[in-house]
Design an enzyme around this catalytic site. Structure first.
Site, PDB file in Angstrom:
ATOM      1  CD  GLU A 181      -2.915  -1.198   0.410  1.00  0.00           C
ATOM      2  OE1 GLU A 181      -3.236  -0.136  -0.151  1.00  0.00           O
ATOM      3  OE2 GLU A 181      -3.451  -2.288   0.158  1.00  0.00           O
TER       4      GLU A 181
ATOM      5  CB  CYS B 143      -2.442   6.816   2.159  1.00  0.00           C
ATOM      6  SG  CYS B 143      -3.713   5.888   3.029  1.00  0.00           S
TER       7      CYS B 143
HETATM    8  P1  NAP Z   1       8.368   4.598   4.787  1.00  0.00           P
HETATM    9  O1  NAP Z   1       9.499   5.469   5.115  1.00  0.00           O
HETATM   10  O2  NAP Z   1       8.431   3.802   3.545  1.00  0.00           O
HETATM   11  O3  NAP Z   1       8.175   3.646   6.048  1.00  0.00           O
HETATM   12  C1  NAP Z   1       7.100   2.756   6.132  1.00  0.00           C
HETATM   13  C2  NAP Z   1       7.442   1.608   7.044  1.00  0.00           C
HETATM   14  O4  NAP Z   1       8.468   0.827   6.450  1.00  0.00           O
HETATM   15  C3  NAP Z   1       7.957   2.035   8.403  1.00  0.00           C
HETATM   16  O5  NAP Z   1       7.423   1.163   9.373  1.00  0.00           O
HETATM   17  C4  NAP Z   1       9.462   1.834   8.267  1.00  0.00           C
HETATM   18  O6  NAP Z   1      10.090   1.573   9.483  1.00  0.00           O
HETATM   19  C5  NAP Z   1       9.492   0.606   7.405  1.00  0.00           C
HETATM   20  N1  NAP Z   1      10.737   0.381   6.706  1.00  0.00           N
HETATM   21  C6  NAP Z   1      11.564   1.295   6.177  1.00  0.00           C
HETATM   22  N2  NAP Z   1      12.589   0.675   5.555  1.00  0.00           N
HETATM   23  C7  NAP Z   1      12.383  -0.666   5.690  1.00  0.00           C
HETATM   24  C8  NAP Z   1      13.083  -1.818   5.269  1.00  0.00           C
HETATM   25  N3  NAP Z   1      14.202  -1.739   4.556  1.00  0.00           N
HETATM   26  N4  NAP Z   1      12.593  -3.028   5.604  1.00  0.00           N
HETATM   27  C9  NAP Z   1      11.458  -3.134   6.307  1.00  0.00           C
HETATM   28  N5  NAP Z   1      10.745  -2.072   6.744  1.00  0.00           N
HETATM   29  C10 NAP Z   1      11.197  -0.851   6.422  1.00  0.00           C
HETATM   30  O7  NAP Z   1       7.009   5.415   4.683  1.00  0.00           O
HETATM   31  P2  NAP Z   1       6.384   6.473   5.702  1.00  0.00           P
HETATM   32  O8  NAP Z   1       7.156   7.738   5.556  1.00  0.00           O
HETATM   33  O9  NAP Z   1       6.209   5.887   7.060  1.00  0.00           O
HETATM   34  O10 NAP Z   1       4.923   6.638   5.114  1.00  0.00           O
HETATM   35  C11 NAP Z   1       4.560   7.658   4.228  1.00  0.00           C
HETATM   36  C12 NAP Z   1       4.111   7.095   2.920  1.00  0.00           C
HETATM   37  O11 NAP Z   1       3.200   6.039   3.151  1.00  0.00           O
HETATM   38  C13 NAP Z   1       3.365   8.106   2.088  1.00  0.00           C
HETATM   39  O12 NAP Z   1       3.866   8.058   0.781  1.00  0.00           O
HETATM   40  C14 NAP Z   1       1.921   7.619   2.109  1.00  0.00           C
HETATM   41  O13 NAP Z   1       1.196   7.903   0.932  1.00  0.00           O
HETATM   42  C15 NAP Z   1       2.083   6.165   2.283  1.00  0.00           C
HETATM   43  N6  NAP Z   1       0.919   5.594   2.935  1.00  0.00           N
HETATM   44  C16 NAP Z   1       0.124   4.756   2.223  1.00  0.00           C
HETATM   45  C17 NAP Z   1      -0.984   4.198   2.818  1.00  0.00           C
HETATM   46  C18 NAP Z   1      -1.858   3.255   2.063  1.00  0.00           C
HETATM   47  O14 NAP Z   1      -2.698   2.617   2.681  1.00  0.00           O
HETATM   48  N7  NAP Z   1      -1.692   3.094   0.760  1.00  0.00           N
HETATM   49  C19 NAP Z   1      -1.309   4.493   4.145  1.00  0.00           C
HETATM   50  C20 NAP Z   1      -0.485   5.349   4.839  1.00  0.00           C
HETATM   51  C21 NAP Z   1       0.633   5.900   4.228  1.00  0.00           C
HETATM   52  P3  NAP Z   1      10.920   2.685  10.294  1.00  0.00           P
HETATM   53  O15 NAP Z   1       9.975   3.757  10.649  1.00  0.00           O
HETATM   54  O16 NAP Z   1      11.430   1.928  11.454  1.00  0.00           O
HETATM   55  O17 NAP Z   1      11.998   3.157   9.356  1.00  0.00           O
END
Ligand code: NAP
Length: 522
Positions: free
Chosen positions: A256, A295
């Site tokens: 997602e 999102c």
């Molecule tokens: P992110 O930086 O990609 O992080 C998301 C999750 O992934 C966090 O729990 C992060 O953990 C983890 N993570 C990061 N690197 C990883 C790796 N190499 N292996 C495993 N896990 C890893 O995204 P974000 O900044 O939290 O979220 C913002 C984005 O999410 C926006 O673009 C938004 O549109 C999208 N979003 C989408 C939805 C949907 O339902 N489609 C819902 C909400 C948000 P850490 O925090 O520990 O680094």
């Protein structure tokens, strides 16, 4: 200051090494810290698979539903305390916090009811049985069996409550144990929920584990019966998808990701009508609610050329009513972004969009209620406008994850509008506001394939729909292309990801005696 712990292999464990700090985004103060260094993730997944999987598969859907109901009640009983944490660590206003926390308890309660309806079965029949040979005896039946692995859930920072619950509800009801991981920066709320579940002893042993911080080498221990449900940025989604061990074992991955959700005002809609008000409410709400960090928030707004001036004026009036500031202060409707990095990204994103569209709201100094000095990760509601959306590039492909939207003028012809919406490259949800059935039909068939969900606003619904930003558990969440290509929720559909669909072929009387007939069909 609180130090978060992980709950793995049935015990609470504090990570070693240099901890990661969690902040209050209103004051920038450090409020907690956490580390997952030193945690043995192999032991965590083995315990979940062995203990949790066995315990959940022994339960009927109704019994698993009872677990979800208990979890929902635990959250609801501590609602006020959880709201305070969402304000403290997430920068949520009280109303934003309720959106996340009530979304969590409501989704768990919805799946609890579904469990009750599915009753005493432990797996699902998928569709009707099929006669496969000349005689009715040779028969086939598809079944959905709980997968024998662990469901790893990785959540984004913006919905630590609901994001946890919408994934966990489907997995647990399907009979799969969960290892859940919130984003580190806003992990405090999910950590407290996990503590509450543990204190209430409402889950079978091994059914739910919790990782308070970085995933470490967790994903390297997964194999062919495990699944990953990830929510976050496209970049992280791609890194996970490309992990060799996950590819080799065909680990099922649901992503997602981000989305440039559109709102389309039909050219038939007059200002002041119910449908027009609904459109205006939805756009204004999505720019301001959770400081635009949803999102599903509307990022691109399409109106016809002759509607532009009126809509721009009305939207500006609405957005100027928003009060930015300390989310705990009275009257504040827009809190800070969740992290310093988010503020940097959103500010840079606005600068990028401003190269091709005019900023009509949000530039320059702004008032911050209840905030002293220049502390806090605040960004004011920002509106950009363009009369030539077909010439723009970044507006259609760069998600600015804050209180930001771009209003654009089109010809009003369905085909032109649909082509512009599709330039988002695949989205979670878009909304169309029109009382013209021909226009509405054109939009459903033209933009439907680019989305996981469409919200069709029209006159008689104006008081009944919560807007495109609210994800309802009855219908699916997820979208094609840049939105990640995933699909979650959707009632019983959400269980399929955690199940293996197996076609069982054999003698009809034998299979019907073993599998049952239609009463437990998905
Ligand atoms: P992110 O930086 O990609 O992080 C998301 C999750 O992934 C966090 O729990 C992060 O953990 C983890 N993570 C990061 N690197 C990883 C790796 N190499 N292996 C495993 N896990 C890893 O995204 P974000 O900044 O939290 O979220 C913002 C984005 O999410 C926006 O673009 C938004 O549109 C999208 N979003 C989408 C939805 C949907 O339902 N489609 C819902 C909400 C948000 P850490 O925090 O520990 O680094």
């Amino acid at each position: 200051m609180e130090t978060l712990e992980s709950f793995v292999a049935g015990e609470w464990i504090r990570g070693s090494g240099t901890p990661h700090a969690l902040h209050n985004p209103t004051t920038e103060e450090k409020i907690a810290e956490t580390s997952t260094a030193g945690i043995e993730f192999r032991r965590a997944v083995d315990h979940a698979r062995d203990e949790g999987g066995k315990n959940l598969r022994a339960m009927t859907f109704a019994e698993r539903g009872d677990v979800l109901r208990a979890m929902s009640r635990v959250i609801h009983a501590s609602r006020d305390a959880l709201i305070e944490l969402a304000i403290l660590n997430g920068g949520n206003t009280r109303s934003d916090a309720k959106f996340d926390i009530d979304g969590a308890s409501g989704t768990l309660a919805y799946y609890a009811e579904l469990g009750k309806e599915l009753g005493s079965q432990k797996f699902l029949l998928d569709g009707d049985g099929i006669q496969l040979g000349r005689s009715p005896r040779f028969f086939g039946q598809h079944v959905l069996l709980p997968r024998r692995g662990v469901a790893v859930h990785i959540n984004a920072f913006n919905f630590p409550g609901w994001g946890f619950a919408e994934k966990a509800a489907c997995a647990l009801l399907a009979g799969m144990p969960v290892v859940t991981k919130p984003a580190t920066s806003t992990a405090l709320l999910a950590f407290r929920m996990m503590k509450l579940f543990d204190e209430a002893k409402c889950l079978p042993r091994g059914a739910l584990s919790f990782v308070a911080g970085s995933a470490g080498d967790l994903l390297s221990h997964l194999g062919g019966q495990d699944v990953i449900a990830f929510t976050g940025s496209s970049d992280t989604g791609s890194i996970i998808r490309l992990m060799p061990n996950l590819q080799k074992a065909s680990v099922r991955i649901n992503v997602e990701a981000d989305s440039l959700n559109a709102a389309v005002l039909g050219p038939d809609v007059p200002p002041g009508s119910d449908t027009y008000r609904m459109f205006l409410n939805d756009v204004a709400r999505d720019v301001t609610q959770k400081a635009g960090q949803k999102c599903t928030a509307i990022r691109r707004v399409f109106v016809s050329k002759d509607q532009l001036a009126q809509v721009q004026g009305d939207l500006l009036d609405r957005l100027r009513e928003a009060k930015v500031g300390d989310p705990a202060a009275d009257g504040v409707t827009v809190g800070p972004l969740a992290t310093a990095q988010q503020k940097r990204d959103v500010t840079a994103g606005i600068e990028l969009l401003a190269k091709e569209a005019a900023v009509v709201l949000g530039s320059g100094p702004f008032e911050r209620v209840g905030v002293t000095g220049d502390k806090g990760y605040f960004v004011p509601p920002t509106l950009l406008v363009s009369e030539a959306p077909e010439t723009l590039a970044r507006v259609h492909d760069h998600e600015v994850f804050g209180p930001v939207a771009t209003l654009m003028a089109t010809s009003g012809r369905a085909a032109d509008v649909a082509a512009l919406v599709a330039r988002g490259g695949g989205g979670l949800v878009s909304s169309v506001y029109s009382d013209d059935r021909e226009f509405a039909a054109d939009m459903i068939f033209e933009i439907g394939p680019w989305h996981g969900r469409l919200v069709m606003g029209s006159e008689k619904l104006s008081d009944q729909m919560p807007g495109p930003g609210t994800v309802l558990p009855h219908t699916i969440h997820g979208g094609p292309g840049r939105a990640g290509g995933g699909e979650e929720l959707g009632g019983a559909r959400g269980l399929a990801f955690y199940s293996q669909r197996t076609a069982v072929q054999g003698s009809r009387p034998i299979l019907e005696a073993i599998l049952g007939k239609k009463e437990n069909k998905a």
